[in-house]
Design an enzyme around this catalytic site. Structure first.
Site, PDB file in Angstrom:
ATOM      1  NE  ARG A  45       0.311   1.441   3.343  1.00  0.00           N
ATOM      2  CZ  ARG A  45       1.261   2.318   3.579  1.00  0.00           C
ATOM      3  NH1 ARG A  45       2.524   1.915   3.677  1.00  0.00           N
ATOM      4  NH2 ARG A  45       1.012   3.589   3.715  1.00  0.00           N
ATOM      5  N   GLY A  46       0.245   2.423  -0.089  1.00  0.00           N
ATOM      6  CA  GLY A  46       1.016   3.649  -0.265  1.00  0.00           C
ATOM      7  C   GLY A  46       1.038   3.966  -1.751  1.00  0.00           C
ATOM      8  CB  ALA A  47       0.129   7.046  -3.616  1.00  0.00           C
ATOM      9  NE  ARG A  88      -6.220   0.867  -1.502  1.00  0.00           N
ATOM     10  CZ  ARG A  88      -5.540   1.363  -0.474  1.00  0.00           C
ATOM     11  NH1 ARG A  88      -4.252   1.137  -0.365  1.00  0.00           N
ATOM     12  NH2 ARG A  88      -6.137   2.103   0.447  1.00  0.00           N
ATOM     13  CD  GLN A 197      -2.592   2.617   7.015  1.00  0.00           C
ATOM     14  OE1 GLN A 197      -3.097   2.933   8.081  1.00  0.00           O
ATOM     15  NE2 GLN A 197      -3.284   2.534   5.898  1.00  0.00           N
ATOM     16  CG  ASP A 238      -3.135   8.070  -1.102  1.00  0.00           C
ATOM     17  OD1 ASP A 238      -2.891   8.456   0.056  1.00  0.00           O
ATOM     18  OD2 ASP A 238      -2.905   6.917  -1.510  1.00  0.00           O
ATOM     19  CG  ASN A 248      -2.004  11.426   3.057  1.00  0.00           C
ATOM     20  OD1 ASN A 248      -1.521  10.564   2.345  1.00  0.00           O
ATOM     21  ND2 ASN A 248      -1.591  11.603   4.300  1.00  0.00           N
ATOM     22  CE  LYS A 249      -4.799   5.455   4.876  1.00  0.00           C
ATOM     23  NZ  LYS A 249      -5.861   4.612   4.228  1.00  0.00           N
TER      24      LYS A 249
END
Ligand code: MRU
Length: 352
Positions: A45-47, A88, A197, A238, A248-249
């Protein structure tokens, strides 16, 4: 440096981020379908890391294809691209990487290359996306170090580190860059409910690097700021819209509002591949909603009674007005972002 994702001849291998920090387990994906599943289920995960995984997954899928004719091979290629695109929706690096693979495919086809030659070209393009991401993160770190004061106490949210990229990280790249520049840095990592995370991944990475790290529950950041214990906030992204609004998150927006209230500079660190000029503003960024189980359960234990409704958006949007600067591999862009980001891409287009 941490190996987030590695391409082997017949597999894409990635560290299972769902299992950290309790176990360091590597997942071997041997088909494009398995890579797509790994993205969806957040093994990776993570853009930027998602983009690299998709590119490697496409290259792997096509490498394993037994099709010989270029037309059938092309049809298969576009199907694999669709499979990746459906994983995603928010991280634009995913679509950026798929587009790059499509352009590489198009160039190969236009040059009349054979199926085997196209396979080689796709492998090279995926590896280039990986390697360029590491280089971008290091440049982000070098530029970002300039905004980090001496003896800085930095708060970050989620994980925008080596694990979220091909290596080194964006927000954590800024922290690593500052440490490499000789600054004395201490980090507050928001735990980042519901997937944790920050607690699991950011703390794991930074502790391994010997960087002083304090994990706080998400609801503690306001109090911490009010006590004057945070000098700077740095987060990843993201998707950054043309006007600088940043997805973002989930929880990033809350941190940005708190930072503004306490006069603390709030920076976003991201490569240009996270900036999407075709999305005019934050309202147009698609926000992924994930399974209720991520909220109702933790480590197999039920936290929420049956029957309670759950809302689980994975991201929120921080309006551009709350962002002091966007740290990229080409420098730090400042407001007004509509102008500075557009100009950045004009300069970039002139480079190639
Ligand atoms: O749901 P995730 O873990 O993929 O979300 C990750 C984030 O929000 C990161 O901050 C963002 O992708 C930047 S990673 C360099």
């Amino acid at each position: 440096m941490l190996p987030t994702i590695v391409r082997e001849v017949d597999a894409v291998v990635m560290i299972d981020q769902r299992k950290l920090p309790a176990a360091e387990v590597y997942v071997r994906c041997t088909t494009a379908k398995e890579v797509a599943r790994a993205i969806k289920t957040m093994v990776i995960r993570g853009a930027p890391a998602i983009g690299v995984a998709a590119a490697m997954g496409i290259a792997l899928g096509m490498r394993k294809s037994t099709t010989t004719g270029t037309q059938k091979f092309a049809a298969e290629f576009y199907k694999v691209c669709e499979l990746m695109a459906a994983t995603r929706p928010t991280a634009v690096n995913l679509f950026w990487a798929i587009d790059r693979m499509k352009r590489a495919f198009g160039a190969a086809a236009a040059a009349g290359e054979s199926v085997d030659q196209i396979k080689d070209r796709l492998d090279r393009e995926a590896q280039a996306i990986h390697d360029e991401d590491v280089a971008s993160c290091r440049a982000i770190g070098a530029f970002g170090a300039a905004v980090v004061p001496a003896d800085a106490r930095i708060l970050t949210h989620c994980n925008a580190g080596a694990l979220a990229t091909a290596g080194y990280g964006t927000a954590l790249g800024v922290i690593r860059g500052a440490v490499e520049a000789g600054r004395n840095v201490t980090v507050f990592a928001d735990e980042t409910r519901p997937f944790l995370q920050g607690a699991r991944l950011t703390a794991w990475e930074l502790v391994r690097d010997g960087i002083h790290t304090t994990v706080i529950a998400d609801n503690m950041s306001g109090s911490l700021m009010r006590q004057g214990r945070v000098d700077l906030v740095v987060v990843g992204a993201d998707r950054i819209a043309a006007n600088g609004d940043t997805a973002n998150k989930i929880g990033t927006y809350t941190v940005a509002v708190l930072a503004r209230e306490h006069h603390i500079p709030f920076y976003v660190a991201a490569p240009l591949s996270t900036i999407d000029l075709s999305t005019p503003d934050g309202q147009h960024i698609p926000i992924e909603e994930r399974s209720a189980r991520e909220v109702t359960h933790a480590g197999g234990s039920q936290l929420v009674p049956d029957g309670a409704h759950v809302w689980n958006p994975a991201f929120d949007v921080t309006p551009n007005a709350l962002i002091a600067g966007i740290i990229t591999e080409r420098g730090i862009f400042r407001p007004p972002y509509t102008e500075s980001l557009a100009q950045a891409f004009e300069v970039e287009a002139a480079r190639v």
